[in-house]
Design an enzyme around this catalytic site. Structure first.
Site, PDB file in Angstrom:
ATOM      1  N   HIS A 191      53.559  10.150  37.634  1.00  0.00           N
ATOM      2  CA  HIS A 191      52.493   9.980  36.631  1.00  0.00           C
ATOM      3  C   HIS A 191      52.772   8.951  35.527  1.00  0.00           C
ATOM      4  O   HIS A 191      51.877   8.191  35.161  1.00  0.00           O
ATOM      5  CB  HIS A 191      52.154  11.339  35.993  1.00  0.00           C
ATOM      6  CG  HIS A 191      51.264  12.161  36.856  1.00  0.00           C
ATOM      7  ND1 HIS A 191      49.990  12.540  36.501  1.00  0.00           N
ATOM      8  CD2 HIS A 191      51.468  12.682  38.092  1.00  0.00           C
ATOM      9  CE1 HIS A 191      49.449  13.256  37.463  1.00  0.00           C
ATOM     10  NE2 HIS A 191      50.334  13.367  38.443  1.00  0.00           N
ATOM     11  N   ASP A 199      46.820  11.228  30.230  1.00  0.00           N
ATOM     12  CA  ASP A 199      46.787  11.635  31.631  1.00  0.00           C
ATOM     13  C   ASP A 199      45.852  12.854  31.709  1.00  0.00           C
ATOM     14  O   ASP A 199      45.910  13.755  30.858  1.00  0.00           O
ATOM     15  CB  ASP A 199      48.206  12.037  32.057  1.00  0.00           C
ATOM     16  CG  ASP A 199      48.293  12.288  33.553  1.00  0.00           C
ATOM     17  OD1 ASP A 199      49.067  11.575  34.208  1.00  0.00           O
ATOM     18  OD2 ASP A 199      47.607  13.196  34.063  1.00  0.00           O
TER      19      ASP A 199
END
Ligand code: UDP
Length: 426
Positions: free
Chosen positions: A20, A118
């Protein structure tokens, strides 16, 4: 090409697991290259997730890294399942992310103007947003630039947080439900909204109808004879008109709000100290909270009743100021009568309405510090009833009254929108 910008500070929240962090950093790098150095990025991850990124070559100076805890309690032995780390991070997430922002703001001396996160950290993000400065303007929502975070109903602020209730979930769900409705009907006059809110709403909803104030038939009927008024408010006001002109303060907090005892005392002390005549609609059981001897000392200058015929009271020429909790019915009734207001919003929509009164229509003032104090209320009463600024509020209030009465006429938008509603219903 570099896009020029004013100084902005972007906080970037990482989901510090797996792959990520890398694409998020790459996005930030692309943004950093496409913009000027006036844009500051604070990349907030954990020590573990930040470490490999720091060795990336050619990191520009306007990206700074901040490490927050991964949420694993000291001495805790992790099991084998990778999701355990994720859960621990998410549990500690809101607090940690707030710490990350605080670090970034302390170092850069720039408040955060934008957050990129995110998608997996959005619950933490909501919590952080709830912790944000209550004075922050809502200028990122079309039409609400005058509003502040503190004006929002608590249940809207709590949406998505641990304090979320069924009611806050219900309010949040309106965002997805209303666009599905064939018509959304609003208890308001479009002519009273000088903001771009209506355009934004129209772009999001299938059909948005402003049908006017639904609790009032306009134009208001003439005042009833004062002897039909059970609590004697109108005849008392008649008498005050002869003596004091239009300087009576009418005080009412609607049917739901019960101000805390110290504020009831502050209101009483302010009314007594200011010397202005007053009519106070105060629920019977709250009278016990009044300062000792207050009713006797003010019996000549004031009247306290358990219920007042409010619309008629506000339409009586002797009332010069309305001290209100900003319930929308009270404010609407007042707008039809052109009386300036002193606002003490308590909850729900009061905050937004109070802000409209003070900053958009400029027909009133909110009490300093958001709560009644003796000195604060005396100051507001003088401001409205005596000072130049109060005279301007009165002029604005009369303009608003005219706008309402014109808007309520057969040519107004409310009549057209109501016709559309009739067509849809039939
Ligand atoms: N009201 C009244 N007399 C009183 C107190 C309140 O007629 O002594 C009416 C007021 O005119 C308004 C309603 O009660 O129509 C209060 O509604 P609002 O939306 O202002 O506040 P809420 O009670 O819903 O908090």
């Amino acid at each position: 090409m570099k896009i020029s910008q004013e100084k902005k500070h972007v906080a970037v929240f990482v989901f510090p697991f797996g792959s990520h962090p890398v694409p998020l950093l790459n996005l930030v790098l692309k943004l950093a290259h496409a913009t000027t150095n006036n844009l500051q990025f604070s990349f907030i991850g954990t020590e573990h997730s930040n470490k490999p990124l720091l060795s990336k070559p050619h990191l520009p100076d306007n990206i700074k890294f901040y490490s927050v805890s991964d949420g694993v309690p000291e001495g805790h032995v992790l099991g084998n399942h990778p999701i355990e780390r994720v859960n621990l991070f998410l549990e500690a997430g809101p607090e940690n992310l707030q710490k990350g922002i605080d670090m970034a703001v302390a170092e850069t001396k720039e408040r955060v103007t934008c957050i990129i996160a995110d998608a997996f950290v959005t619950p933490s993000l909501t919590k952080c947003a709830n912790n944000s400065d209550t004075n922050t303007p809502l200028d990122f929502i079309p039409g609400l630039s005058k509003m502040r975070v503190e004006d929002l109903p608590e249940d809207v602020i709590n949406s998505g947080s641990e304090e979320e209730t069924l009611f806050s979930k219900t309010l949040a769900s309106l965002g997805s439900v209303l666009p599905q409705a064939e018509e959304v009907v609003v208890n308001f006059f479009v002519e009273l909204d000088p903001t771009s809110l209506v355009h934004d709403m129209r772009s999001k909803l299938k059909c948005f109808l402003y049908v006017g104030f639904l609790t009032l038939s306009l134009p208001l009927p003439p005042l009833p004879p004062s002897d039909t008024d059970a609590t004697g408010c109108l005849s008392w006001l008649d008498h005050k008109k002869k003596k004091n002109g239009g300087s009576v303060a009418y005080v009412s907090f609607g049917t739901v709000v019960t101000p805390p005892p110290h504020e009831i005392v502050a209101v009483a002390e302010a009314l007594e100290a200011s010397g202005f005549p007053f009519l106070w609609s105060l629920k019977e059981h709250l009278k016990d909270l009044l300062p000792r001897g207050f009713l006797e000392r003010t019996s000549e200058n004031g009247k306290v009743v358990a219920w007042a015929p409010q619309t008629e009271v506000l339409g009586h020429g002797s009332v010069g100021v309305f001290v209100t909790h900003c319930g929308c019915n009270s404010v609407f009734e007042n707008m039809c009568n052109g009386v300036p207001m002193v606002c003490r919003p308590f909850f729900g929509d009061h905050g937004l309405t109070g802000r409209m009164v003070e900053d958009v229509w400029e027909i009133g003032v909110r009490v300093e510090g958001g709560v009644f104090t003796k000195d604060g209320l005396v100051k507001c009463l003088k401001l409205v009833l005596v000072e130049e600024k109060g005279k301007r509020m009165k002029e604005n209030a009369l303009k608003v009254k005219k706008t309402v009465l014109d808007a309520a006429g057969p040519q107004g938008k409310a009549a057209q929108d109501f016709k559309t509603l009739v067509e849809v219903v039939t």
